[in-house]
Design a protein around this motif. Structure first.
Motif, PDB file in Angstrom:
ATOM      1  N   VAL A   1       0.844  -1.356   0.202  1.00 40.95           N
ATOM      2  CA  VAL A   1      -0.096  -0.058   0.050  1.00 40.95           C
ATOM      3  C   VAL A   1       0.816   1.412   0.144  1.00 40.95           C
ATOM      4  O   VAL A   1       0.361   2.216  -0.475  1.00 40.95           O
ATOM      5  CB  VAL A   1      -0.876  -0.040   1.257  1.00 40.95           C
ATOM      6  N   SER A   2       2.144   1.098   0.552  1.00 44.95           N
ATOM      7  CA  SER A   2       2.792   2.364   0.627  1.00 44.95           C
ATOM      8  C   SER A   2       3.288   2.958  -0.853  1.00 44.95           C
ATOM      9  O   SER A   2       3.223   4.095  -1.326  1.00 44.95           O
ATOM     10  CB  SER A   2       4.447   2.041   1.180  1.00 44.95           C
ATOM     11  N   SER A   3       3.438   1.805  -1.916  1.00 47.76           N
ATOM     12  CA  SER A   3       3.616   2.197  -3.395  1.00 47.76           C
ATOM     13  C   SER A   3       2.305   2.907  -3.883  1.00 47.76           C
ATOM     14  O   SER A   3       2.322   3.673  -4.809  1.00 47.76           O
ATOM     15  CB  SER A   3       3.971   0.865  -3.864  1.00 47.76           C
ATOM     16  N   SER A   4       1.131   2.403  -3.565  1.00 48.62           N
ATOM     17  CA  SER A   4      -0.042   2.969  -3.985  1.00 48.62           C
ATOM     18  C   SER A   4      -0.114   4.377  -3.616  1.00 48.62           C
ATOM     19  O   SER A   4      -0.562   5.272  -4.410  1.00 48.62           O
ATOM     20  CB  SER A   4      -1.614   2.007  -3.228  1.00 48.62           C
ATOM     21  N   GLU A   5       0.367   4.663  -2.237  1.00 48.39           N
ATOM     22  CA  GLU A   5       0.169   5.942  -1.861  1.00 48.39           C
ATOM     23  C   GLU A   5       0.727   6.881  -2.743  1.00 48.39           C
ATOM     24  O   GLU A   5       0.271   7.931  -3.065  1.00 48.39           O
ATOM     25  CB  GLU A   5       0.800   6.092  -0.634  1.00 48.39           C
ATOM     26  N   GLN A   6       1.870   6.591  -3.424  1.00 51.40           N
ATOM     27  CA  GLN A   6       2.647   7.561  -4.217  1.00 51.40           C
ATOM     28  C   GLN A   6       2.041   7.679  -5.526  1.00 51.40           C
ATOM     29  O   GLN A   6       2.035   8.953  -5.982  1.00 51.40           O
ATOM     30  CB  GLN A   6       4.198   7.005  -4.398  1.00 51.40           C
ATOM     31  N   ILE A   7       1.539   6.684  -6.105  1.00 51.90           N
ATOM     32  CA  ILE A   7       0.873   6.853  -7.326  1.00 51.90           C
ATOM     33  C   ILE A   7      -0.595   7.452  -7.184  1.00 51.90           C
ATOM     34  O   ILE A   7      -0.692   8.457  -8.107  1.00 51.90           O
ATOM     35  CB  ILE A   7       0.671   5.392  -7.966  1.00 51.90           C
ATOM     36  N   ILE A   8      -1.106   7.389  -6.089  1.00 53.05           N
ATOM     37  CA  ILE A   8      -2.327   8.159  -5.992  1.00 53.05           C
ATOM     38  C   ILE A   8      -1.962   9.722  -5.713  1.00 53.05           C
ATOM     39  O   ILE A   8      -2.835  10.343  -6.137  1.00 53.05           O
ATOM     40  CB  ILE A   8      -3.252   7.748  -4.712  1.00 53.05           C
ATOM     41  N   SER A   9      -1.037   9.952  -5.003  1.00 52.79           N
ATOM     42  CA  SER A   9      -0.402  11.253  -4.925  1.00 52.79           C
ATOM     43  C   SER A   9      -0.360  11.945  -6.385  1.00 52.79           C
ATOM     44  O   SER A   9      -0.786  13.224  -6.433  1.00 52.79           O
ATOM     45  CB  SER A   9       0.653  11.644  -4.135  1.00 52.79           C
ATOM     46  N   LEU A  10       0.425  11.224  -7.066  1.00 55.87           N
ATOM     47  CA  LEU A  10       0.658  11.506  -8.524  1.00 55.87           C
ATOM     48  C   LEU A  10      -0.592  11.811  -9.293  1.00 55.87           C
ATOM     49  O   LEU A  10      -0.734  12.990  -9.952  1.00 55.87           O
ATOM     50  CB  LEU A  10       1.492  10.710  -9.176  1.00 55.87           C
ATOM     51  N   LEU A  11      -1.442  10.868  -9.222  1.00 58.36           N
ATOM     52  CA  LEU A  11      -2.827  11.093 -10.152  1.00 58.36           C
ATOM     53  C   LEU A  11      -3.648  12.297  -9.484  1.00 58.36           C
ATOM     54  O   LEU A  11      -4.269  13.081 -10.287  1.00 58.36           O
ATOM     55  CB  LEU A  11      -3.489   9.741  -9.912  1.00 58.36           C
ATOM     56  N   LYS A  12      -3.528  12.581  -8.101  1.00 62.13           N
ATOM     57  CA  LYS A  12      -4.482  13.635  -7.725  1.00 62.13           C
ATOM     58  C   LYS A  12      -3.805  14.921  -8.033  1.00 62.13           C
ATOM     59  O   LYS A  12      -4.555  15.904  -8.182  1.00 62.13           O
ATOM     60  CB  LYS A  12      -4.407  13.554  -6.182  1.00 62.13           C
ATOM     61  N   ASN A  13      -2.493  14.944  -8.128  1.00 60.35           N
ATOM     62  CA  ASN A  13      -1.933  16.224  -8.689  1.00 60.35           C
ATOM     63  C   ASN A  13      -1.896  16.694 -10.142  1.00 60.35           C
ATOM     64  O   ASN A  13      -1.424  17.650 -10.711  1.00 60.35           O
ATOM     65  CB  ASN A  13      -0.490  16.223  -8.092  1.00 60.35           C
ATOM     66  N   GLU A  14      -2.351  15.759 -10.979  1.00 59.15           N
ATOM     67  CA  GLU A  14      -2.663  15.529 -12.302  1.00 59.15           C
ATOM     68  C   GLU A  14      -3.761  16.285 -12.730  1.00 59.15           C
ATOM     69  O   GLU A  14      -4.684  16.038 -12.510  1.00 59.15           O
ATOM     70  CB  GLU A  14      -2.342  14.190 -13.067  1.00 59.15           C
ATOM     71  N   LYS A  15      -3.575  17.487 -13.505  1.00 61.35           N
ATOM     72  CA  LYS A  15      -4.505  18.343 -13.972  1.00 61.35           C
ATOM     73  C   LYS A  15      -5.280  17.985 -15.192  1.00 61.35           C
ATOM     74  O   LYS A  15      -6.455  17.804 -15.504  1.00 61.35           O
ATOM     75  CB  LYS A  15      -4.017  19.757 -14.229  1.00 61.35           C
ATOM     76  N   ASP A  16      -4.377  17.190 -15.924  1.00 64.10           N
ATOM     77  CA  ASP A  16      -5.240  16.634 -17.330  1.00 64.10           C
ATOM     78  C   ASP A  16      -5.493  15.238 -17.168  1.00 64.10           C
ATOM     79  O   ASP A  16      -5.058  14.481 -18.392  1.00 64.10           O
ATOM     80  CB  ASP A  16      -4.012  16.986 -18.321  1.00 64.10           C
ATOM     81  N   LEU A  17      -6.099  14.700 -16.321  1.00 65.80           N
ATOM     82  CA  LEU A  17      -6.447  13.769 -15.960  1.00 65.80           C
ATOM     83  C   LEU A  17      -7.696  13.020 -16.761  1.00 65.80           C
ATOM     84  O   LEU A  17      -8.802  13.706 -16.936  1.00 65.80           O
ATOM     85  CB  LEU A  17      -6.818  13.307 -14.455  1.00 65.80           C
ATOM     86  N   PRO A  18      -7.762  11.693 -17.331  1.00 65.28           N
ATOM     87  CA  PRO A  18      -8.877  11.516 -18.263  1.00 65.28           C
ATOM     88  C   PRO A  18     -10.089  11.423 -17.364  1.00 65.28           C
ATOM     89  O   PRO A  18      -9.780  11.035 -16.164  1.00 65.28           O
ATOM     90  CB  PRO A  18      -8.361  10.151 -18.915  1.00 65.28           C
ATOM     91  N   ARG A  19     -11.068  11.708 -17.703  1.00 65.73           N
ATOM     92  CA  ARG A  19     -12.368  11.504 -16.994  1.00 65.73           C
ATOM     93  C   ARG A  19     -12.775  10.221 -16.354  1.00 65.73           C
ATOM     94  O   ARG A  19     -13.055  10.232 -15.256  1.00 65.73           O
ATOM     95  CB  ARG A  19     -13.710  11.908 -18.151  1.00 65.73           C
ATOM     96  N   LYS A  20     -12.563   9.199 -17.165  1.00 64.85           N
ATOM     97  CA  LYS A  20     -12.862   7.768 -16.467  1.00 64.85           C
ATOM     98  C   LYS A  20     -11.940   7.646 -15.301  1.00 64.85           C
ATOM     99  O   LYS A  20     -12.261   7.044 -14.223  1.00 64.85           O
ATOM    100  CB  LYS A  20     -12.444   6.879 -17.594  1.00 64.85           C
ATOM    101  N   VAL A  21     -10.550   7.980 -15.459  1.00 62.79           N
ATOM    102  CA  VAL A  21      -9.519   7.917 -14.319  1.00 62.79           C
ATOM    103  C   VAL A  21     -10.101   8.673 -13.020  1.00 62.79           C
ATOM    104  O   VAL A  21      -9.947   8.251 -11.860  1.00 62.79           O
ATOM    105  CB  VAL A  21      -8.189   8.063 -14.610  1.00 62.79           C
TER     106      VAL A  21
END
Length: 883
Positions: A170-190
């Motif tokens: 889950v520690s690896s998941s935390e880093q990826i979630i953080s990157l996704l949350k900070n991404e402005k141009d995230l696809p609608r589905k994601v």
């Protein structure tokens, strides 16, 4: 015309040539993008959807636990979807090979194709749902790392979070979630999926408040499409939110979200359990429960709820229990057990409730029976399973002693009757036995008659006849599938899933009293009367003389003392403990536990502030046992402290002796051991002093001295803590002095050292089958079918050779390492289609084997040795692998 056709062919050839994977042109990219999307990727998605459908259809949620956010197949059930996901992997892999555009060096140009990364993601998804988690993670990471300019990398990152959560990282998941949350141009589905990913992450971290918040956000996000799938997911998220609030004891919010779940009109399971949860959370102190009970009873009359009757009655029992109506609660819990069809865990919970209520009412004998059934049927991952088993064992021991007393008392009473009275009782037992046998015989006849009636679903193949002769209808019970199915359902309903074995009714066979075997000559033909229908049978082992009565009384005395101790120490029921000890002393005034029971009764009455009774037993101890340790403790309250102080001194001295031995100072250790034995006299450390003395003597004087002192130790202290160690050393000495006596002591282990271990090297599967074409050929065909069905993406090579006089060795190659071969092995031995018809499981032995061990096994034919090697080196890996 010919010129035009020739020109058309030239144009077609030119177009096809421009579509090579080695050309990065507009035409080439367009061709490969279209074919990659509408050929490989499309059909890969179709296969994945088929796999998802099978998983969801087979999924059985446990509503007693918080539901998982995502539905994955358990490790032992994943095999059923291998064909779909293997097809998806094959389609996507072929698509990548044929449509990924490469440069002159043969490396893929990531920016040239729009659908290659999607195919990689499908490969990862397929591996994830096959429970090949690391292979799936590898595919997702490849997409995120390689296709940096594609938005599909975010989809891959979302799947990386799911996979890491499943792995437990889950520690690896935390880093990826953080990157996704900070991404402005995230696809609608994601973006829409992100709160659900976070909720799954928080739940695995135990942060249920944060998880509930994210799931509430996800359940409010309806999206553009408001179809069944979206509503189904929202309902699941809402139900989980309700469960999380219930876990936090926020019953008001929990009820609110259970009601929201019902409004979303999900599948009936969620609707039903939402209603049940609302009923369970009813506050009976503030609200009238009659309306809720009326609704539940109405549900219990509806046929659509026939699979849930056990849950309904269990819930009614809980409401009655809340209202302190134990009698009615027992009625409902019993109905729950009786109506439980296909839910052994629910039946286990009902048995547990019946056990708990009877335990609280101090009805220990029925409580023991219910706890015994609960342990057999309840899920082993129940949070209190260990304590349930512990209480069951305590009650089992207690009830065993109660039965011993009842049995011995009844036998003694029986002996004191006149012969005529004894015969009357025995004849009544035999008559009851004959009635029961007659009833069973009548039932059997009726069942056989019912199987011969028209319309029972039996068909007889041409040319086949039963024992009754040609043309007769089949009458054997097990030829009727409907009758068998009814019998299985009825058995499961009453007993749960019990293993087929002797004394299957009990989960612990240790308490069953074995009756001595009758002389086999007595039952050689059916004309002889059964042993249990003769008077002599019931007169065996009776206490007919003084020595046998004394032996019987010893059993009663011991059971009384153990009962009282269990009541006092394990069940905290001092009232029953006192009554048991006093009854023991009243019946047997000179019993060997008299002093112990006096002191227990003295301390018990003292703690209850019953001074007259405490003084009564105090005087008994001082007058009848004036020199006992208990008397010394009563006379001198500091006696125990002084005794402990002396014990501490001995323990300190022993530590010094032990240290001398560890420091290889054997002369000093030997001398100090002798000093300890003479200085402190009788104490609990005497065997340990003698053990170190023996070891030191062995080092100083040789093996004969070691043997002499150890034999002395074992003779003087047979029950000491160090005696097993001493016996092991003596056995080793005996083997050393007399090796010829032990040459064939362990035949299976003689060749173990010829096999080697390398978990990362190439492995095979071997099967040892009878050298009978009917069996061996059938097995090979079934094995090939199994591989084509569940491992279609792998290429196997199989061969077979004679193995000994009447066996064949079938070898299946190959597997990269032990993990891969063990996954295959587990799926193979659990497959019901392999072991059918001629291929009986008991006739075939299947094992994984290291490639370099195969020639050794074939040459030595030491299958017993390999069994032991497999058990030591592979069996534990198989049992503990990631599910």
């Amino acid at each position: 015309m010919q010129i035009k056709r020739f020109i058309s062919i030239l144009i077609l050839v030119a177009v096809l040539a421009s579509c090579s994977t080695k050309k990065n042109t507009v035409v080439s990219r367009a061709y490969h993008n279209i074919t990659a999307r509408y050929n490989g990727y499309y059909y890969s998605c179709e296969n994945i959807d088929e796999g998802f459908y099978k998983i969801e259809k087979a999924n059985k949620d446990n509503f007693e636990k918080i539901l998982p956010v995502y539905i994955y197949p358990p490790g032992d059930k994943a095999k059923s979807t291998f064909p779909e996901f293997d097809k998806a992997i094959k389609k996507s892999s072929t698509c990548i090979q044929r449509h990924a555009i490469k440069d002159k060096k043969g490396f893929e140009i990531p920016s040239s194709g729009k659908w290659i990364d999607n195919n990689w993601i499908n490969i990862g998804i397929s591996h994830l749902y096959k429970r090949e988690l690391f292979s799936g993670l590898e595919a997702f990471e490849y997409v995120a790392r390689t296709y940096t300019k594609s938005k599909d990398k975010y989809t891959a990152m979302a799947w990386m979070v799911k996979t890491n959560n499943e792995i437990g990282s889950v520690s690896s998941s935390e880093q990826i979630i953080s990157l996704l949350k900070n991404e402005k141009d995230l696809p609608r589905k994601v973006k829409k999926e992100l709160p659900v990913l976070e909720a799954d992450y928080f739940m695995r971290r135990g942060l249920n408040t944060e998880a509930a918040t994210k799931l509430m956000e996800a359940s409010r996000s309806t999206g553009l499409l408001r179809g069944l799938t979206t509503r189904k997911k929202r309902a699941r998220y809402t139900f989980i939110v309700a469960q999380l609030f219930e876990q936090q004891k926020n019953n008001k919010r929990a009820v609110e979200y259970y009601k929201k779940t019902i409004k979303l009109k999900p599948n009936y399971d969620l609707v039903f359990y939402s209603k049940i949860k609302i009923a369970k959370l009813l506050d009976v102190k503030r609200n009238n429960s009659e309306g809720t009970k009326k609704d539940l009873l109405k549900m219990a009359k509806e046929f659509k709820n026939n699979e849930y009757y056990d849950v309904i009655y269990y819930t009614l029992g809980e409401i009655e229990e809340k209202e302190r109506n134990a009698t009615q609660a027992i009625v409902y819990y019993k109905k729950s057990v009786q109506t439980s069809l296909n839910n052994p865990n629910q039946k286990g919970l009902s048995y547990l409730k019946l056990g708990e209520i009877n335990f609280d009412l101090t009805n220990y004998q029925p409580a023991e029976a219910y706890y015994d059934s609960a342990v057999v049927t309840i899920s082993k991952d129940h949070p209190d399973y260990a304590s349930i088993v512990a209480r069951k064992k305590t009650l089992e021991t207690l009830v065993g002693h109660i039965r011993t007393i009842n049995k011995e008392d009844s036998l003694q009473r029986f002996v004191n009757l006149s012969e005529a009275e004894q015969n009357k009782i025995i004849d009544r037992i035999i008559a009851d036995l004959e009635k029961e046998e007659a009833r069973k015989e009548k039932e059997k006849e009726m069942l056989e008659k019912s199987n011969t009636l028209p319309g029972n679903g039996l068909t007889q193949q041409p040319g086949m006849s039963e024992i009754g002769g040609p043309g007769t209808a089949a009458s054997f019970y097990f030829y009727n599938p409907s009758t068998v199915a009814f019998g299985v359902a009825d058995f499961t309903k009453k007993w749960g899933n019990r293993k087929l074995e002797d004394n299957w009714r009990r989960s612990n066979k240790a308490l069953i009293v074995e009756v001595e075997k009758e002389d086999t000559a007595q039952v050689k033909n059916n004309s002889i009367v059964s042993a249990n229908k003769t008077r002599d049978f019931y007169r065996k082992n009776l206490p007919v003389n003084d020595s046998l009565v004394k032996k019987s009384n010893k059993k009663i005395i011991h059971s009384y003392y153990m009962m009282g101790s269990i009541y006092k120490e394990e069940l905290n029921n001092t009232k029953k403990a006192v009554a048991t000890f006093e009854e023991l002393n009243s019946r047997f005034p000179q019993n060997k536990y008299l002093l112990n029971t006096y002191y227990i009764l003295y301390r018990t009455y003292l703690s209850e502030k019953n001074q007259p009774k405490a003084d009564f037993y105090k005087e008994k101890i001082l007058n009848e046992f004036p020199d006992s340790e208990f008397a010394l403790i009563i006379k001198n309250p500091e006696y125990a402290t002084e005794a402990n102080s002396k014990k501490s001194e001995v323990e300190g001295f022993y530590t010094t002796v032990y240290k001398s031995y560890l420091d290889n100072n054997y002369t000093q250790a030997y001398a100090q051991s002798n000093e300890g034995l003479s200085k402190f006299g009788k104490n609990v450390f005497v065997p340990k002093f003698e053990f170190i003395k023996a070891l030191s003597a062995g080092k100083l004087k040789g093996i004969d001295s070691l043997e002499f002192y150890l034999k002395l130790l074992v003779a003087k202290h047979p029950q000491s803590e160090v005696t097993p160690l001493a016996n092991d050393i003596l056995l080793s000495i005996k083997k050393q002095k007399n090796p010829e006596l032990f040459k064939s002591a362990e035949p299976g282990k003689l060749q173990l050292d010829t096999f080697t271990v390398n978990q990362e090297a190439e492995h095979f599967i071997i099967a040892i089958v009878p050298d009978d074409p009917k069996i061996s050929d059938a097995f090979k065909i079934k094995l090939n079918t199994f591989n084509n069905t569940y491992y279609s993406s792998k290429v196997f090579n199989s061969n077979s050779n004679l193995f000994g006089n009447n066996k064949q060795l079938v070898v299946l190659k190959s597997f990269a390492n032990s993990k891969e071969v063990l996954d295959y092995y587990e799926n193979l031995i659990k497959d019901p289609d392999i072991f059918k018809d001629e291929v009986k499981k008991e006739l075939i032995e299947i094992y994984p084997i290291l490639g370099t061990n195969l020639p050794v096994l074939y040459k030595k034919k030491n299958i017993d040795g390999y069994k032991l090697f497999f058990k030591d080196n592979y069996k534990n890996l198989s049992e503990n692998k990631i599910k």
